[in-house]
Design a protein around this motif. Structure first.
Motif, PDB file in Angstrom:
ATOM      1  N   ILE A 177       0.825  -1.203   0.000  1.00 58.31           N
ATOM      2  CA  ILE A 177       0.000   0.000   0.000  1.00 58.31           C
ATOM      3  C   ILE A 177       0.862   1.256   0.000  1.00 58.31           C
ATOM      4  O   ILE A 177       2.032   1.221   0.358  1.00 58.31           O
ATOM      5  N   SER A 178       0.249   2.341  -0.395  1.00 57.43           N
ATOM      6  CA  SER A 178       0.916   3.637  -0.385  1.00 57.43           C
ATOM      7  C   SER A 178       0.320   4.482   0.739  1.00 57.43           C
ATOM      8  O   SER A 178      -0.855   4.844   0.699  1.00 57.43           O
ATOM      9  N   ILE A 179       1.163   4.751   1.744  1.00 57.09           N
ATOM     10  CA  ILE A 179       0.729   5.608   2.862  1.00 57.09           C
ATOM     11  C   ILE A 179       1.782   6.670   3.169  1.00 57.09           C
ATOM     12  O   ILE A 179       1.808   7.231   4.258  1.00 57.09           O
ATOM     13  N   GLY A 180       2.643   6.923   2.195  1.00 52.35           N
ATOM     14  CA  GLY A 180       3.649   7.968   2.374  1.00 52.35           C
ATOM     15  C   GLY A 180       5.078   7.479   2.348  1.00 52.35           C
ATOM     16  O   GLY A 180       5.997   8.231   2.661  1.00 52.35           O
ATOM     17  N   THR A 181       5.296   6.240   1.962  1.00 54.91           N
ATOM     18  CA  THR A 181       6.652   5.729   1.820  1.00 54.91           C
ATOM     19  C   THR A 181       7.070   5.857   0.363  1.00 54.91           C
ATOM     20  O   THR A 181       6.236   5.964  -0.527  1.00 54.91           O
ATOM     21  N   SER A 182       8.365   5.840   0.125  1.00 50.42           N
ATOM     22  CA  SER A 182       8.897   5.784  -1.233  1.00 50.42           C
ATOM     23  C   SER A 182      10.348   5.326  -1.152  1.00 50.42           C
ATOM     24  O   SER A 182      10.952   5.335  -0.080  1.00 50.42           O
ATOM     25  N   HIS A 183      10.903   4.937  -2.297  1.00 54.81           N
ATOM     26  CA  HIS A 183      12.223   4.321  -2.322  1.00 54.81           C
ATOM     27  C   HIS A 183      13.357   5.330  -2.174  1.00 54.81           C
ATOM     28  O   HIS A 183      13.233   6.486  -2.556  1.00 54.81           O
ATOM     29  N   GLY A 184      14.455   4.855  -1.636  1.00 53.14           N
ATOM     30  CA  GLY A 184      15.700   5.593  -1.639  1.00 53.14           C
ATOM     31  C   GLY A 184      15.944   6.479  -0.432  1.00 53.14           C
ATOM     32  O   GLY A 184      15.150   6.555   0.498  1.00 53.14           O
ATOM     33  N   ALA A 185      17.088   7.138  -0.468  1.00 50.66           N
ATOM     34  CA  ALA A 185      17.501   8.015   0.629  1.00 50.66           C
ATOM     35  C   ALA A 185      16.946   9.427   0.472  1.00 50.66           C
ATOM     36  O   ALA A 185      17.110  10.254   1.353  1.00 50.66           O
ATOM     37  N   TYR A 186      16.303   9.675  -0.652  1.00 54.46           N
ATOM     38  CA  TYR A 186      15.707  10.993  -0.908  1.00 54.46           C
ATOM     39  C   TYR A 186      14.212  10.835  -1.166  1.00 54.46           C
ATOM     40  O   TYR A 186      13.684  11.249  -2.186  1.00 54.46           O
ATOM     41  N   LYS A 187      13.532  10.199  -0.210  1.00 50.32           N
ATOM     42  CA  LYS A 187      12.099   9.962  -0.318  1.00 50.32           C
ATOM     43  C   LYS A 187      11.318  11.261  -0.356  1.00 50.32           C
ATOM     44  O   LYS A 187      10.239  11.331  -0.927  1.00 50.32           O
ATOM     45  N   PHE A 188      11.839  12.227   0.341  1.00 46.43           N
ATOM     46  CA  PHE A 188      11.124  13.484   0.523  1.00 46.43           C
ATOM     47  C   PHE A 188      12.013  14.645   0.094  1.00 46.43           C
ATOM     48  O   PHE A 188      13.206  14.637   0.339  1.00 46.43           O
ATOM     49  N   THR A 189      11.410  15.624  -0.501  1.00 45.48           N
ATOM     50  CA  THR A 189      12.151  16.841  -0.821  1.00 45.48           C
ATOM     51  C   THR A 189      12.167  17.715   0.425  1.00 45.48           C
ATOM     52  O   THR A 189      11.295  17.573   1.305  1.00 45.48           O
ATOM     53  N   PRO A 190      13.119  18.621   0.519  1.00 41.48           N
ATOM     54  CA  PRO A 190      13.127  19.524   1.674  1.00 41.48           C
ATOM     55  C   PRO A 190      11.811  20.291   1.824  1.00 41.48           C
ATOM     56  O   PRO A 190      11.386  20.590   2.935  1.00 41.48           O
ATOM     57  N   GLU A 191      11.139  20.570   0.702  1.00 41.64           N
ATOM     58  CA  GLU A 191       9.872  21.301   0.760  1.00 41.64           C
ATOM     59  C   GLU A 191       8.754  20.485   1.404  1.00 41.64           C
ATOM     60  O   GLU A 191       7.802  21.050   1.934  1.00 41.64           O
TER      61      GLU A 191
END
Length: 183
Positions: free
Chosen positions: A31-45
Motif C-alpha cells: 500500500i501507499s501511505i507515504g513511503t517511497s524508495h531511496g535516501a531521498y524519499k522526501f524533498t526539503p519542501e
C-alpha cells in the motif's frame, strides 16, 4: 523505479482494496501511505527542519489510510515498500568520508514500529543496508587509501550491515523470534 517520481503523492484508496484483492488474488497488498524508495524519499519542501539539529523531519505516514484498509481487509497481510529509515549515523559517516548525501531522510523508526504492530507483515528497508555498506567502505578507503583487497573493505561493510539488520529486527520491526513461531 528509483528514477520514477511525482510532484503529487497518491495514497492507496481504501474503498478500492476489496475489489483489487479479490480480482487479482494477491496474497499480500503493498500500500501507499507515504513511503517511497531511496535516501531521498522526501524533498526539503515536503519536510520541516528540526530547529536544534537542522535535520529534515519527514511528513508522517498516513496511518488513517492504513487503519481504514485494515478495517476493510481484516487480517490481510500488508507490505510497506520504500520504508528505510535512512539512519543518520550512516549518512553522516558517508559524508564525513567524502560522500555527498545532503538532506537524505527516511521514515522515522517510531513510525516503522507502529506499522509493524499492525497488519503490516513486510517492511522493505534495502536503502538502509546500502547506506551501512557504503559508510563502512568509505571509512576503510579513507583510513587506508591504498587498500584494494575487497576482503578488507567488504568484511567491515558486511559487519555494519549485520549490526543494522539486528537492530531493525530486534528494536524496530518486532520480528525477533518470529521464525520459531512458525513451527
Amino acid at each position: 523505479e528509483d528514477e520514477v517520481s511525482s510532484d503529487v503523492c497518491h495514497y492507496t484508496k481504501p474503498e478500492e482494496v476489496i475489489d483489487f484483492t479479490s480480482r487479482t488474488g494477491v496474497d499480500s497488498l503493498a500500500i501507499s501511505i507515504g513511503t517511497s524508495h531511496g535516501a531521498y524519499k522526501f524533498t526539503p519542501e515536503q519536510c520541516t527542519r528540526d530547529p536544534k539539529t537542522g535535520k529534515l523531519v519527514p511528513p508522517p505516514l498516513a496511518f488513517d489510510v492504513l487503519d481504514e484498509i485494515m478495517e476493510k481487509l481484516p487480517g490481510f497481510p500488508i507490505v510497506l515498500h520504500g520504508s528505510s529509515s535512512v539512519p543518520q549515523e550512516y549518512v553522516d559517516m558517508i559524508n564525513e568520508y567524502g560522500g555527498k548525501l545532503p538532506d537524505a531522510v527516511g521514515i522515522p523508526e517510531e513510525q516503522l514500529r507502529k506499522a509493524s504492530a499492525s497488519a503490516v507483515c513486510k517492511i522493505n528497508i534495502d536503502s538502509d543496508s546500502r547506506l551501512a555498506f557504503t559508510a563502512a567502505v568509505r571509512k576503510v578507503f579513507h583510513d587506508k587509501p591504498g587498500e584494494f583487497d575487497p576482503r578488507k573493505y567488504c568484511g567491515p561493510a558486511r559487519d555494519l550491515m549485520e549490526q543494522m539488520y539486528k537492530h531493525k529486527i530486534i528494536d524496530v520491526l518486532g520480528s525477533d523470534g518470529k521464525l520459531a513461531q512458525l513451527d
